[in-house]
Write a protein that holds these residues in place. Structure first.
Motif, PDB file in Angstrom:
ATOM      1  N   ASN A 163       0.828  -1.210   0.000  1.00 11.36           N
ATOM      2  CA  ASN A 163       0.000   0.000   0.000  1.00 11.36           C
ATOM      3  C   ASN A 163       0.860   1.257   0.000  1.00 11.36           C
ATOM      4  O   ASN A 163       0.516   2.257  -0.639  1.00 11.36           O
ATOM      5  CB  ASN A 163      -0.957   0.012   1.187  1.00 11.36           C
ATOM      6  CG  ASN A 163      -2.132  -0.906   0.979  1.00 11.36           C
ATOM      7  OD1 ASN A 163      -2.455  -1.267  -0.148  1.00 11.36           O
ATOM      8  ND2 ASN A 163      -2.775  -1.304   2.056  1.00 11.36           N
TER       9      ASN A 163
ATOM     10  N   LEU B 216       0.983   4.316  -2.932  1.00  6.01           N
ATOM     11  CA  LEU B 216       0.975   5.747  -2.626  1.00  6.01           C
ATOM     12  C   LEU B 216       2.242   6.415  -3.145  1.00  6.01           C
ATOM     13  O   LEU B 216       2.196   7.448  -3.820  1.00  6.01           O
ATOM     14  CB  LEU B 216       0.843   5.945  -1.114  1.00  6.01           C
ATOM     15  CG  LEU B 216       0.805   7.375  -0.615  1.00  6.01           C
ATOM     16  CD1 LEU B 216      -0.362   8.133  -1.220  1.00  6.01           C
ATOM     17  CD2 LEU B 216       0.724   7.398   0.900  1.00  6.01           C
TER      18      LEU B 216
ATOM     19  N   ALA C 253      -2.212   5.869  -6.111  1.00  7.91           N
ATOM     20  CA  ALA C 253      -3.327   5.921  -5.160  1.00  7.91           C
ATOM     21  C   ALA C 253      -4.358   6.952  -5.618  1.00  7.91           C
ATOM     22  O   ALA C 253      -4.005   7.995  -6.157  1.00  7.91           O
ATOM     23  CB  ALA C 253      -2.816   6.276  -3.767  1.00  7.91           C
ATOM     24  N   LYS C 254      -5.611   6.647  -5.416  1.00 13.47           N
ATOM     25  CA  LYS C 254      -6.687   7.574  -5.741  1.00 13.47           C
ATOM     26  C   LYS C 254      -7.032   8.461  -4.549  1.00 13.47           C
ATOM     27  O   LYS C 254      -7.664   9.504  -4.707  1.00 13.47           O
ATOM     28  CB  LYS C 254      -7.945   6.805  -6.175  1.00 13.47           C
ATOM     29  CG  LYS C 254      -7.739   5.965  -7.414  1.00 13.47           C
ATOM     30  CD  LYS C 254      -7.471   6.828  -8.616  1.00 13.47           C
ATOM     31  CE  LYS C 254      -7.302   5.958  -9.849  1.00 13.47           C
ATOM     32  NZ  LYS C 254      -6.743   6.695 -10.966  1.00 13.47           N
ATOM     33  N   ALA C 255      -6.648   8.032  -3.352  1.00 12.14           N
ATOM     34  CA  ALA C 255      -6.957   8.792  -2.136  1.00 12.14           C
ATOM     35  C   ALA C 255      -5.974   8.387  -1.047  1.00 12.14           C
ATOM     36  O   ALA C 255      -5.314   7.355  -1.146  1.00 12.14           O
ATOM     37  CB  ALA C 255      -8.384   8.485  -1.677  1.00 12.14           C
ATOM     38  N   VAL C 256      -5.884   9.219  -0.031  1.00 12.99           N
ATOM     39  CA  VAL C 256      -5.092   8.889   1.156  1.00 12.99           C
ATOM     40  C   VAL C 256      -5.867   9.394   2.371  1.00 12.99           C
ATOM     41  O   VAL C 256      -6.427  10.496   2.354  1.00 12.99           O
ATOM     42  CB  VAL C 256      -3.669   9.497   1.092  1.00 12.99           C
ATOM     43  CG1 VAL C 256      -3.697  11.006   1.004  1.00 12.99           C
ATOM     44  CG2 VAL C 256      -2.830   9.045   2.267  1.00 12.99           C
ATOM     45  N   ARG C 257      -5.941   8.570   3.388  1.00  2.00           N
ATOM     46  CA  ARG C 257      -6.634   8.974   4.616  1.00  2.00           C
ATOM     47  C   ARG C 257      -5.780   9.981   5.359  1.00  2.00           C
ATOM     48  O   ARG C 257      -4.552   9.896   5.369  1.00  2.00           O
ATOM     49  CB  ARG C 257      -6.868   7.757   5.513  1.00  2.00           C
ATOM     50  CG  ARG C 257      -7.872   6.806   4.953  1.00  2.00           C
ATOM     51  CD  ARG C 257      -8.103   5.647   5.893  1.00  2.00           C
ATOM     52  NE  ARG C 257      -9.117   4.787   5.318  1.00  2.00           N
ATOM     53  CZ  ARG C 257      -9.388   3.593   5.756  1.00  2.00           C
ATOM     54  NH1 ARG C 257      -8.728   3.082   6.784  1.00  2.00           N
ATOM     55  NH2 ARG C 257     -10.327   2.884   5.179  1.00  2.00           N
ATOM     56  N   PHE C 258      -6.439  10.927   5.994  1.00  2.00           N
ATOM     57  CA  PHE C 258      -5.706  11.916   6.776  1.00  2.00           C
ATOM     58  C   PHE C 258      -4.930  11.260   7.906  1.00  2.00           C
ATOM     59  O   PHE C 258      -3.845  11.731   8.260  1.00  2.00           O
ATOM     60  CB  PHE C 258      -6.656  12.980   7.337  1.00  2.00           C
ATOM     61  CG  PHE C 258      -7.079  14.017   6.327  1.00  2.00           C
ATOM     62  CD1 PHE C 258      -6.407  14.191   5.131  1.00  2.00           C
ATOM     63  CD2 PHE C 258      -8.149  14.836   6.595  1.00  2.00           C
ATOM     64  CE1 PHE C 258      -6.795  15.153   4.219  1.00  2.00           C
ATOM     65  CE2 PHE C 258      -8.553  15.806   5.690  1.00  2.00           C
ATOM     66  CZ  PHE C 258      -7.872  15.973   4.502  1.00  2.00           C
TER      67      PHE C 258
ATOM     68  N   THR D 221      -3.458   8.388   7.787  1.00  2.77           N
ATOM     69  CA  THR D 221      -2.244   7.843   7.177  1.00  2.77           C
ATOM     70  C   THR D 221      -1.270   8.972   6.863  1.00  2.77           C
ATOM     71  O   THR D 221      -0.067   8.861   7.133  1.00  2.77           O
ATOM     72  CB  THR D 221      -2.582   7.062   5.896  1.00  2.77           C
ATOM     73  OG1 THR D 221      -3.488   6.006   6.228  1.00  2.77           O
ATOM     74  CG2 THR D 221      -1.337   6.489   5.250  1.00  2.77           C
TER      75      THR D 221
ATOM     76  N   TRP E 262       1.257  19.887  -6.033  1.00  3.59           N
ATOM     77  CA  TRP E 262       0.433  19.990  -7.224  1.00  3.59           C
ATOM     78  C   TRP E 262       1.281  20.484  -8.374  1.00  3.59           C
ATOM     79  O   TRP E 262       2.074  21.414  -8.217  1.00  3.59           O
ATOM     80  CB  TRP E 262      -0.718  20.961  -6.976  1.00  3.59           C
ATOM     81  CG  TRP E 262      -1.574  21.179  -8.171  1.00  3.59           C
ATOM     82  CD1 TRP E 262      -2.589  20.381  -8.597  1.00  3.59           C
ATOM     83  CD2 TRP E 262      -1.507  22.262  -9.094  1.00  3.59           C
ATOM     84  NE1 TRP E 262      -3.151  20.905  -9.736  1.00  3.59           N
ATOM     85  CE2 TRP E 262      -2.497  22.061 -10.068  1.00  3.59           C
ATOM     86  CE3 TRP E 262      -0.703  23.379  -9.207  1.00  3.59           C
ATOM     87  CZ2 TRP E 262      -2.708  22.928 -11.115  1.00  3.59           C
ATOM     88  CZ3 TRP E 262      -0.908  24.247 -10.248  1.00  3.59           C
ATOM     89  CH2 TRP E 262      -1.910  24.016 -11.191  1.00  3.59           C
TER      90      TRP E 262
END
Length: 82
Positions: free
Chosen positions: A31, A35, A40-45, A47, A65
């Protein structure tokens, strides 16, 4: 994708391996690789916070960005109206 993940830069600065970071953060090396490689399409805050704590950095040190190149921007615009 215009969001670039710079985890590898921070790993090099901290002289830490992917495996060690994964262990200390509490995620699988697979995982973390997803990332790290920008797939990855998303990351938890939670994490992101754990990564920042272990690497002693700010979220902006790990994520940045970049404007899409002309070809990518045109493809994105075509997909919006379809």
């Amino acid at each position: 994708m215009p969001i670039v993940v710079d985890i590898d830069v921070m790993l090099a600065r901290r002289k830490m391996s992917v495996g060690e970071l994964a262990d200390r953060v509490g995620i699988t090396p697979a995982n973390l690789a997803v990332l790290k490689n920008g797939r990855a399409k998303a990351v938890r805050f939670t994490t992101l916070a754990a990564l920042c704590e272990v690497l002693d950095c700010q979220p902006g040190d790990l994520l940045r960005w970049e404007a899409a190149e002309a070809g990518e921007a045109e493809e994105a615009e075509e997909g919006v109206g379809a």
